[in-house]
Design a protein around this motif. Sequence first.
Motif, PDB file in Angstrom:
ATOM      1  N   ASP A  75      36.833  49.621  51.553  1.00 22.28           N
ATOM      2  CA  ASP A  75      37.422  50.475  50.524  1.00 22.28           C
ATOM      3  C   ASP A  75      38.600  51.275  51.070  1.00 22.28           C
ATOM      4  O   ASP A  75      39.599  51.471  50.376  1.00 22.28           O
ATOM      5  N   ARG A  91      42.197  42.205  52.197  1.00 20.78           N
ATOM      6  CA  ARG A  91      40.834  41.763  52.493  1.00 20.78           C
ATOM      7  C   ARG A  91      40.825  40.746  53.631  1.00 20.78           C
ATOM      8  O   ARG A  91      39.940  40.775  54.496  1.00 20.78           O
ATOM      9  N   LYS A 252      33.609  48.720  40.098  1.00 17.18           N
ATOM     10  CA  LYS A 252      34.346  47.895  41.065  1.00 17.18           C
ATOM     11  C   LYS A 252      34.479  46.478  40.512  1.00 17.18           C
ATOM     12  O   LYS A 252      33.523  45.911  39.976  1.00 17.18           O
ATOM     13  N   ARG A 253      35.682  45.893  40.678  1.00 16.96           N
ATOM     14  CA  ARG A 253      35.900  44.510  40.247  1.00 16.96           C
ATOM     15  C   ARG A 253      35.345  43.580  41.330  1.00 16.96           C
ATOM     16  O   ARG A 253      35.942  43.425  42.394  1.00 16.96           O
ATOM     17  N   THR A 254      34.209  42.988  41.058  1.00 15.03           N
ATOM     18  CA  THR A 254      33.554  42.154  42.076  1.00 15.03           C
ATOM     19  C   THR A 254      33.816  40.663  41.878  1.00 15.03           C
ATOM     20  O   THR A 254      33.565  39.868  42.774  1.00 15.03           O
ATOM     21  N   GLN A 255      34.343  40.277  40.713  1.00 17.08           N
ATOM     22  CA  GLN A 255      34.586  38.857  40.474  1.00 17.08           C
ATOM     23  C   GLN A 255      35.809  38.403  41.283  1.00 17.08           C
ATOM     24  O   GLN A 255      36.659  39.192  41.669  1.00 17.08           O
ATOM     25  N   LYS A 256      35.880  37.105  41.515  1.00 17.77           N
ATOM     26  CA  LYS A 256      37.045  36.534  42.187  1.00 17.77           C
ATOM     27  C   LYS A 256      38.170  36.418  41.167  1.00 17.77           C
ATOM     28  O   LYS A 256      38.377  35.398  40.531  1.00 17.77           O
ATOM     29  N   GLN A 260      40.380  42.056  43.075  1.00 25.15           N
ATOM     30  CA  GLN A 260      38.984  41.990  43.509  1.00 25.15           C
ATOM     31  C   GLN A 260      38.655  43.130  44.464  1.00 25.15           C
ATOM     32  O   GLN A 260      39.409  43.438  45.379  1.00 25.15           O
ATOM     33  N   ASN A 261      37.520  43.767  44.225  1.00 27.16           N
ATOM     34  CA  ASN A 261      36.977  44.876  45.024  1.00 27.16           C
ATOM     35  C   ASN A 261      37.733  46.191  44.854  1.00 27.16           C
ATOM     36  O   ASN A 261      37.464  47.156  45.572  1.00 27.16           O
ATOM     37  N   TRP A 263      38.706  49.511  42.314  1.00 28.46           N
ATOM     38  CA  TRP A 263      37.996  50.267  41.290  1.00 28.46           C
ATOM     39  C   TRP A 263      38.831  50.345  40.019  1.00 28.46           C
ATOM     40  O   TRP A 263      40.069  50.311  40.073  1.00 28.46           O
TER      41      TRP A 263
END
Length: 358
Positions: A75, A91, A252-256, A260-261, A263
Motif C-alpha cells: 500500500d 506492483r 480496495k480494487r482486488t480484481q485484475k 488493481q489494489n 482504494w
Amino acid sequence: MNNTTDALSQISNILTKWYIENKRDLPWREITDPYKIWISEIILQQTRVNQGMSYYLRFIERFPTVKTLAVADEDEVLKYWQGLGYYTRARNLHKAAKKIVSDFEGEFPKLHADILKLAGIGVYTAAAICSFAYNQPYAVVDGNVYRVLSRLFGIETPIDTGSGQKEFAELAQNLLPTQQPGLHNQAIMEFGALQCTPGLPDCVKCPLNTFCKSLQNNNINNLPIKSQKTKVTSRYFNYLFIEYQGNTFIQKRTQKDVWQNLWEFPLIESNHLLTDKELIDNQFSNSLFEKVNNITISKISNPMKHVLSHRVIYAQFITISLAELPTGLSELKQIPISELDNFAVSRLMELFLETLTK
C-alpha cells in the motif's frame, strides 16, 4: 547508404558526440547503480521525463535500496507511485525487489538472463540496466530508437509486428559499439527525444541528415509505421462518496483490472453515467442502503474524463449524506474523511479529492 561497418561506426560516433554536447542533466544519468537505473527506467516507461523527475526523487528518497523497497508494505509503495498511473509497474517493482532479496541476497543481479526473470522487466529494460550499470553490450530499442532507426535507414516494416521488432533489434545491435555501449544507448535515446522528434524534427540542423534515407525520400513524417491502431473502449464509473458523521467508506480494487489494489469509493459501473433517479433505483445502491429512508444525494460532480492506453473512463462522483448507518456498508472500510490522503488511489480519485480541499 549501405549498412557497412564503417558507416555504422560513423553514425554511432556522431550520436555520441551530439549527446555529450546536448544531453539533459538528469539524476539517473552519470550513475552506475543498477537499482536507481531500474527505478528510473520503469518510471519513464509510460511517463514523460519532466513529469517523472519529481516522482523518481521522492521514490528513491523513501526507498533508497532494493531492501527498503522489498520490506515495504505494498500500500505504501502504491501511495508513492500515486499519480504516475499504470500501477502494475509499481506492483512489479515490489515483487521484483522481494525476489532480489530472496534469490540474490539483496544485490541487484548482473547477468542479463537473471535480470530478465524479474517481474516487469522486458528486453528493453534489461538492456538498459545492463548497458548503463554494467556497460554490457545490449542495445536498447524503445519508442525513440524505433523512430531514429526507421527514419535513418528508411525502414517501413511495422514496429508492432514480430518481424519488425526482430529487424530493428538486429539493426540496433549492429549499430552498438563494443566500447562504451551504455554511452551509445543513452545517445540514441536522447537523440530521439530531443532531435529526431515525432513531429516537425529540425532536419536542417540534424548531424545525421547526410545519412538519413527518409529525409532523402521526403518520408520523415510517415515513419515509424504501425500496422494496427489500438482499440479504445469506453467505460462509465459512478463513484459513491458517502458521508456519515465525518467518515466515509472505501474499498480496495482486488480484481485484475485497472488500478488493481488501489482504494476507491463504492463503485457502480454502467453503460452510461447514471442520473440521480437511476442511482436511487440501482440494485447495488439499494443493497448498500437497504432499509434506510433518509438518503440524500447532496451533489453530483461534473463528468470527468480519464484517458488510459486502451480505454477512456468517464466518471462522476455522487456525494451521499447519511443520518444513520445501514448494514449494507459493513463490508466497506470506514475511515475519517480527513484520512483519505493516507490511501493510495487512482489519479481520477485524486483529482476529486483535491476538490474537497478547495
